[in-house]
Design a protein around this motif. Structure first.
Motif, PDB file in Angstrom:
ATOM      1  N   THR A   1      37.079  22.600 -27.008  1.00 39.11           N
ATOM      2  CA  THR A   1      37.112  23.320 -25.735  1.00 39.11           C
ATOM      3  C   THR A   1      38.512  23.876 -25.480  1.00 39.11           C
ATOM      4  O   THR A   1      38.652  25.021 -25.022  1.00 39.11           O
ATOM      5  CB  THR A   1      36.679  22.396 -24.581  1.00 39.11           C
ATOM      6  OG1 THR A   1      35.362  21.920 -24.844  1.00 39.11           O
ATOM      7  CG2 THR A   1      36.706  23.115 -23.242  1.00 39.11           C
ATOM      8  N   ILE A   2      39.530  23.098 -25.807  1.00 39.30           N
ATOM      9  CA  ILE A   2      40.905  23.578 -25.658  1.00 39.30           C
ATOM     10  C   ILE A   2      41.119  24.805 -26.544  1.00 39.30           C
ATOM     11  O   ILE A   2      41.671  25.820 -26.107  1.00 39.30           O
ATOM     12  CB  ILE A   2      41.923  22.468 -26.013  1.00 39.30           C
ATOM     13  CG1 ILE A   2      41.761  21.262 -25.080  1.00 39.30           C
ATOM     14  CG2 ILE A   2      43.353  23.002 -25.974  1.00 39.30           C
ATOM     15  CD1 ILE A   2      41.960  21.546 -23.613  1.00 39.30           C
ATOM     16  N   HIS A   3      40.639  24.729 -27.786  1.00 41.04           N
ATOM     17  CA  HIS A   3      40.757  25.876 -28.693  1.00 41.04           C
ATOM     18  C   HIS A   3      39.994  27.085 -28.140  1.00 41.04           C
ATOM     19  O   HIS A   3      40.471  28.224 -28.223  1.00 41.04           O
ATOM     20  CB  HIS A   3      40.234  25.529 -30.080  1.00 41.04           C
ATOM     21  CG  HIS A   3      41.107  24.560 -30.815  1.00 41.04           C
ATOM     22  ND1 HIS A   3      40.665  23.837 -31.897  1.00 41.04           N
ATOM     23  CD2 HIS A   3      42.394  24.184 -30.634  1.00 41.04           C
ATOM     24  CE1 HIS A   3      41.638  23.079 -32.341  1.00 41.04           C
ATOM     25  NE2 HIS A   3      42.701  23.266 -31.591  1.00 41.04           N
ATOM     26  N   PHE A   4      38.816  26.840 -27.586  1.00 42.77           N
ATOM     27  CA  PHE A   4      38.007  27.922 -27.004  1.00 42.77           C
ATOM     28  C   PHE A   4      38.754  28.573 -25.840  1.00 42.77           C
ATOM     29  O   PHE A   4      38.836  29.804 -25.743  1.00 42.77           O
ATOM     30  CB  PHE A   4      36.655  27.372 -26.551  1.00 42.77           C
ATOM     31  CG  PHE A   4      35.806  28.372 -25.835  1.00 42.77           C
ATOM     32  CD1 PHE A   4      35.165  29.389 -26.517  1.00 42.77           C
ATOM     33  CD2 PHE A   4      35.643  28.292 -24.454  1.00 42.77           C
ATOM     34  CE1 PHE A   4      34.378  30.322 -25.849  1.00 42.77           C
ATOM     35  CE2 PHE A   4      34.855  29.214 -23.781  1.00 42.77           C
ATOM     36  CZ  PHE A   4      34.226  30.221 -24.478  1.00 42.77           C
ATOM     37  N   TYR A   5      39.296  27.759 -24.937  1.00 41.90           N
ATOM     38  CA  TYR A   5      40.048  28.294 -23.802  1.00 41.90           C
ATOM     39  C   TYR A   5      41.228  29.131 -24.290  1.00 41.90           C
ATOM     40  O   TYR A   5      41.531  30.185 -23.726  1.00 41.90           O
ATOM     41  CB  TYR A   5      40.571  27.177 -22.903  1.00 41.90           C
ATOM     42  CG  TYR A   5      39.531  26.436 -22.095  1.00 41.90           C
ATOM     43  CD1 TYR A   5      38.239  26.930 -21.915  1.00 41.90           C
ATOM     44  CD2 TYR A   5      39.840  25.222 -21.495  1.00 41.90           C
ATOM     45  CE1 TYR A   5      37.301  26.237 -21.164  1.00 41.90           C
ATOM     46  CE2 TYR A   5      38.909  24.527 -20.739  1.00 41.90           C
ATOM     47  CZ  TYR A   5      37.645  25.038 -20.577  1.00 41.90           C
ATOM     48  OH  TYR A   5      36.732  24.347 -19.825  1.00 41.90           O
ATOM     49  N   GLU A   6      41.892  28.666 -25.344  1.00 35.88           N
ATOM     50  CA  GLU A   6      43.030  29.410 -25.876  1.00 35.88           C
ATOM     51  C   GLU A   6      42.568  30.742 -26.474  1.00 35.88           C
ATOM     52  O   GLU A   6      43.195  31.784 -26.255  1.00 35.88           O
ATOM     53  CB  GLU A   6      43.764  28.584 -26.926  1.00 35.88           C
ATOM     54  CG  GLU A   6      45.013  29.256 -27.437  1.00 35.88           C
ATOM     55  CD  GLU A   6      45.740  28.445 -28.492  1.00 35.88           C
ATOM     56  OE1 GLU A   6      46.696  29.008 -29.049  1.00 35.88           O
ATOM     57  OE2 GLU A   6      45.360  27.298 -28.769  1.00 35.88           O
ATOM     58  N   ALA A   7      41.473  30.708 -27.218  1.00 40.45           N
ATOM     59  CA  ALA A   7      40.946  31.937 -27.823  1.00 40.45           C
ATOM     60  C   ALA A   7      40.567  32.956 -26.754  1.00 40.45           C
ATOM     61  O   ALA A   7      40.703  34.168 -26.962  1.00 40.45           O
ATOM     62  CB  ALA A   7      39.740  31.614 -28.706  1.00 40.45           C
ATOM     63  N   ARG A   8      40.094  32.493 -25.601  1.00 39.42           N
ATOM     64  CA  ARG A   8      39.713  33.392 -24.503  1.00 39.42           C
ATOM     65  C   ARG A   8      40.917  33.837 -23.679  1.00 39.42           C
ATOM     66  O   ARG A   8      40.787  34.666 -22.783  1.00 39.42           O
ATOM     67  CB  ARG A   8      38.712  32.683 -23.567  1.00 39.42           C
ATOM     68  CG  ARG A   8      37.358  32.369 -24.153  1.00 39.42           C
ATOM     69  CD  ARG A   8      36.482  33.575 -24.365  1.00 39.42           C
ATOM     70  NE  ARG A   8      36.142  34.322 -23.193  1.00 39.42           N
ATOM     71  CZ  ARG A   8      34.957  34.346 -22.622  1.00 39.42           C
ATOM     72  NH1 ARG A   8      33.976  33.632 -23.111  1.00 39.42           N
ATOM     73  NH2 ARG A   8      34.744  35.096 -21.558  1.00 39.42           N
ATOM     74  N   GLY A   9      42.084  33.263 -23.941  1.00 44.49           N
ATOM     75  CA  GLY A   9      43.286  33.640 -23.203  1.00 44.49           C
ATOM     76  C   GLY A   9      43.457  32.902 -21.890  1.00 44.49           C
ATOM     77  O   GLY A   9      44.315  33.262 -21.084  1.00 44.49           O
TER      78      GLY A   9
ATOM     79  N   SER B   1      43.068  15.906 -20.179  1.00 45.02           N
ATOM     80  CA  SER B   1      42.253  16.771 -19.314  1.00 45.02           C
ATOM     81  C   SER B   1      40.776  16.400 -19.343  1.00 45.02           C
ATOM     82  O   SER B   1      39.999  16.902 -18.539  1.00 45.02           O
ATOM     83  CB  SER B   1      42.431  18.233 -19.710  1.00 45.02           C
ATOM     84  OG  SER B   1      41.978  18.450 -21.028  1.00 45.02           O
ATOM     85  N   GLY B   2      40.381  15.551 -20.289  1.00 41.77           N
ATOM     86  CA  GLY B   2      38.989  15.110 -20.338  1.00 41.77           C
ATOM     87  C   GLY B   2      38.038  16.115 -20.958  1.00 41.77           C
ATOM     88  O   GLY B   2      36.845  16.098 -20.657  1.00 41.77           O
TER      89      GLY B   2
END
Length: 155
Positions: free
Chosen positions: A26-34, A20-21
């Motif tokens: 950032t992936i972890h952040f997106y997951e934490a935000r749902g 995804s580049g």
């Protein structure tokens, strides 16, 4: 090609980041935000369905357009996790964001036009400059610290 009864191959966080580049953080952040979801394997490692790549792409496009993350979160609530976002989903999402972008464009156009009328002036007038003091309501009450003036006693 997996058979219908076989589970679909899942991606590690590193694979999602690389494809995804974006950074792993950032992936972890997106997951934490749902915004995206992962499952845990037997070794407690995150595993993502391939559909998450499309969700990350949508998030990146929306952020590039200046859509606030809160608005992205709200819009993505209508796209269930594990569901590959379709063209129809994208049309719905982009319609939700279009008014927000139109308003931002109008505000920036207004600001640009105000800048053009202000170039060379140098006044930065506290009473008249729409850039320095837009919509000044306290200035109409007089100069100085109008909020600190004692109030007249009530009778």
């Amino acid at each position: 090609m997996p058979l219908r009864d076989e589970p679909r191959p899942q991606l590690s966080v590193g694979e999602v980041a690389r494809r995804s580049g974006v950074a792993v953080s950032t992936i972890h952040f997106y997951e934490a935000r749902g915004l995206i979801a992962a499952e845990r394997n037997a070794g407690n490692q995150r595993r993502y369905a391939r559909e998450v790549l499309r969700r990350v792409a949508i998030i990146k496009v929306a952020q590039r357009a200046g859509i606030p993350l809160a608005a992205i979160e709200e819009a993505l609530r209508g796209v269930p996790h594990g569901h590959a976002a379709t063209a129809k989903d994208w049309q719905r999402l982009s319609r939700q964001w279009k008014d927000m972008l139109e308003e931002r464009i109008a505000n920036l156009t207004r600001l640009r036009d105000q800048l053009e009328s202000c170039i060379g002036c140098g006044c930065l007038s506290l009473q008249e400059c729409p850039l320095r003091n837009p919509g000044d309501r306290l200035g109409q009450a007089g100069s100085g610290a109008v909020l600190l003036r004692p109030r007249a006693p009530r009778r």
